[in-house]
Design a protein around this motif. Structure first.
Motif, short mmCIF file in Angstrom:
data_model
loop_
_atom_site.label_atom_id
_atom_site.label_comp_id
_atom_site.label_asym_id
_atom_site.label_seq_id
_atom_site.Cartn_x
_atom_site.Cartn_y
_atom_site.Cartn_z
N ARG A 137 18.36 -8.32 -19.85
CA ARG A 137 18.27 -7.15 -18.98
C ARG A 137 19.48 -7.08 -18.04
O ARG A 137 20.06 -8.10 -17.68
N PHE A 138 19.78 -5.86 -17.62
CA PHE A 138 20.76 -5.59 -16.57
C PHE A 138 19.98 -5.17 -15.34
O PHE A 138 19.04 -4.37 -15.43
N SER A 139 20.35 -5.68 -14.17
CA SER A 139 19.62 -5.37 -12.94
C SER A 139 20.59 -5.02 -11.82
O SER A 139 21.65 -5.65 -11.69
N GLN A 140 20.20 -4.03 -11.02
CA GLN A 140 20.95 -3.67 -9.81
C GLN A 140 19.95 -3.50 -8.68
O GLN A 140 19.02 -2.73 -8.79
N GLU A 141 20.16 -4.25 -7.61
CA GLU A 141 19.29 -4.16 -6.44
C GLU A 141 20.14 -3.92 -5.20
O GLU A 141 21.14 -4.60 -4.98
N LEU A 142 19.76 -2.92 -4.42
CA LEU A 142 20.44 -2.59 -3.17
C LEU A 142 19.44 -2.66 -2.03
O LEU A 142 18.37 -2.03 -2.11
N SER A 143 19.78 -3.39 -0.98
CA SER A 143 18.96 -3.44 0.23
C SER A 143 19.85 -3.13 1.41
O SER A 143 20.96 -3.65 1.51
N MET A 144 19.37 -2.28 2.30
CA MET A 144 20.15 -1.90 3.47
C MET A 144 19.33 -2.20 4.72
O MET A 144 18.11 -2.13 4.69
N TYR A 145 20.03 -2.54 5.81
CA TYR A 145 19.39 -2.86 7.08
C TYR A 145 20.07 -2.07 8.20
O TYR A 145 20.79 -2.63 9.02
N PRO A 146 19.87 -0.75 8.26
CA PRO A 146 20.47 0.02 9.35
C PRO A 146 19.71 -0.20 10.65
O PRO A 146 18.48 -0.21 10.68
N ASN A 176 18.95 -13.31 -18.83
CA ASN A 176 18.62 -13.68 -20.20
C ASN A 176 17.49 -14.70 -20.18
O ASN A 176 17.69 -15.83 -19.73
N PRO A 177 16.29 -14.34 -20.66
CA PRO A 177 15.17 -15.29 -20.65
C PRO A 177 15.45 -16.49 -21.55
O PRO A 177 15.97 -16.35 -22.66
N LEU A 178 15.12 -17.68 -21.05
CA LEU A 178 15.25 -18.90 -21.84
C LEU A 178 13.93 -19.23 -22.52
O LEU A 178 13.91 -19.77 -23.61
N ASN A 179 12.82 -18.91 -21.83
CA ASN A 179 11.47 -19.03 -22.39
C ASN A 179 10.56 -18.13 -21.55
O ASN A 179 11.05 -17.30 -20.79
N ASP A 180 9.25 -18.30 -21.66
CA ASP A 180 8.32 -17.43 -20.92
C ASP A 180 8.38 -17.63 -19.41
O ASP A 180 7.97 -16.75 -18.66
N SER A 181 8.85 -18.79 -18.96
CA SER A 181 8.83 -19.11 -17.52
C SER A 181 10.20 -19.10 -16.85
O SER A 181 10.28 -18.95 -15.64
N LEU A 192 22.98 -14.39 -14.20
CA LEU A 192 24.36 -14.36 -13.72
C LEU A 192 24.49 -13.16 -12.80
O LEU A 192 24.25 -12.02 -13.22
N SER A 193 24.87 -13.43 -11.54
CA SER A 193 24.86 -12.37 -10.52
C SER A 193 26.20 -12.20 -9.83
O SER A 193 26.94 -13.17 -9.66
N PHE A 194 26.45 -10.98 -9.40
CA PHE A 194 27.54 -10.68 -8.47
C PHE A 194 26.88 -10.15 -7.21
O PHE A 194 26.16 -9.15 -7.26
N ARG A 239 15.24 0.01 0.14
CA ARG A 239 15.58 -0.89 -0.97
C ARG A 239 15.37 -0.15 -2.27
O ARG A 239 14.41 0.61 -2.42
N MET A 240 16.28 -0.38 -3.23
CA MET A 240 16.20 0.24 -4.54
C MET A 240 16.41 -0.84 -5.60
O MET A 240 17.26 -1.70 -5.46
N LEU A 241 15.60 -0.78 -6.66
CA LEU A 241 15.74 -1.70 -7.79
C LEU A 241 15.82 -0.89 -9.07
O LEU A 241 14.98 0.00 -9.31
N PHE A 242 16.82 -1.20 -9.89
CA PHE A 242 16.97 -0.61 -11.22
C PHE A 242 17.14 -1.77 -12.19
O PHE A 242 17.97 -2.66 -11.96
N GLU A 243 16.33 -1.79 -13.25
CA GLU A 243 16.45 -2.84 -14.26
C GLU A 243 16.26 -2.22 -15.63
O GLU A 243 15.31 -1.46 -15.85
N LYS A 244 17.18 -2.54 -16.56
CA LYS A 244 17.17 -1.92 -17.89
C LYS A 244 17.33 -3.00 -18.95
O LYS A 244 18.20 -3.87 -18.82
N ALA A 245 16.49 -2.94 -19.99
CA ALA A 245 16.65 -3.82 -21.14
C ALA A 245 17.93 -3.42 -21.86
O ALA A 245 18.19 -2.23 -22.06
N ILE A 246 18.77 -4.41 -22.25
CA ILE A 246 20.03 -4.05 -22.91
C ILE A 246 20.09 -4.52 -24.36
O ILE A 246 20.61 -3.83 -25.20
N PHE A 247 19.57 -5.70 -24.67
CA PHE A 247 19.42 -6.14 -26.05
C PHE A 247 18.46 -7.32 -26.08
O PHE A 247 18.39 -8.09 -25.14
#
Length: 179
Positions: free
Chosen positions: A123-132, A150-155, A160-162, A111-119
């Protein structure tokens, strides 16, 4: 739900997806997961225990149960950038809706997770999980999720995902790719 302490992380996740068109159901899926991770060696390395359970009516999966354990490493874990890789192993039990024979397979879980603050705080996030499969050569599943968060508040946050679920060896008339 996610709770982090100094050395521990607890995650409980649940998803439900149902859709229909012209009064006919064309998707019915659910997924749930419990995960516990413990950090060690300067909090970069961690080990984890995870239980996943899912159902996908149109992939002919009545249910799939995957307990696993493994280890991971945080290359970067800051507010601006997160990059993590983990590798686990588990037992995947699948019960099918069709006449297909139920399966029990040993699987790897990279499994790999990449998350980057954009403005601002978005944040932009990409997560890949494989089950070989370790039992059947060339058989694997892949789960990819690309998201804008996009955070709405602290909680709470708007996410929005693809999502792309790929199965190299689907049963019956199920498609290999499900977006």
């Amino acid at each position: 739900l996610n709770r982090k302490t100094k050395n521990d992380e607890f995650t409980v996740k649940g998803e439900l997806f149902y859709s229909s068109a012209n009064d006919k159901m064309d998707a019915q899926k659910w997924y749930n997961m419990f995960r516990y991770a413990y950090s060690f060696h300067e909090r970069k390395w961690y080990n984890f225990f995870k239980i996943e359970n899912d159902h996908d009516r149109f992939a002919n999966v009545s249910y799939r149960f995957v307990p696993s354990l493994g280890t991971g490493y945080w290359f970067c874990d800051s507010e601006e950038l997160k990059l993590m890789f983990e590798l686990g192993a588990g037992l995947e039990h699948t019960e099918f809706r069709s006449n297909a024979k139920d399966t029990n397979e040993m699987v790897l879980l990279p499994r790999m997770l990449f998350e980057k603050a954009i403005f601002a705080k978005s944040r932009f996030s990409q997560e890949l999980s494989m089950y070989p499969s370790l039992t059947e050569n060339g058989k694997y599943r892949l789960h990819s999720e690309t998201a804008l968060i996009n955070p709405l508040n602290d909680s709470f946050a708007l996410r929005l995902s693809f999502v792309d679920d790929y199965d190299s060896d689907p049963t019956g008339d199920a498609k290999k790719n499900d977006y």
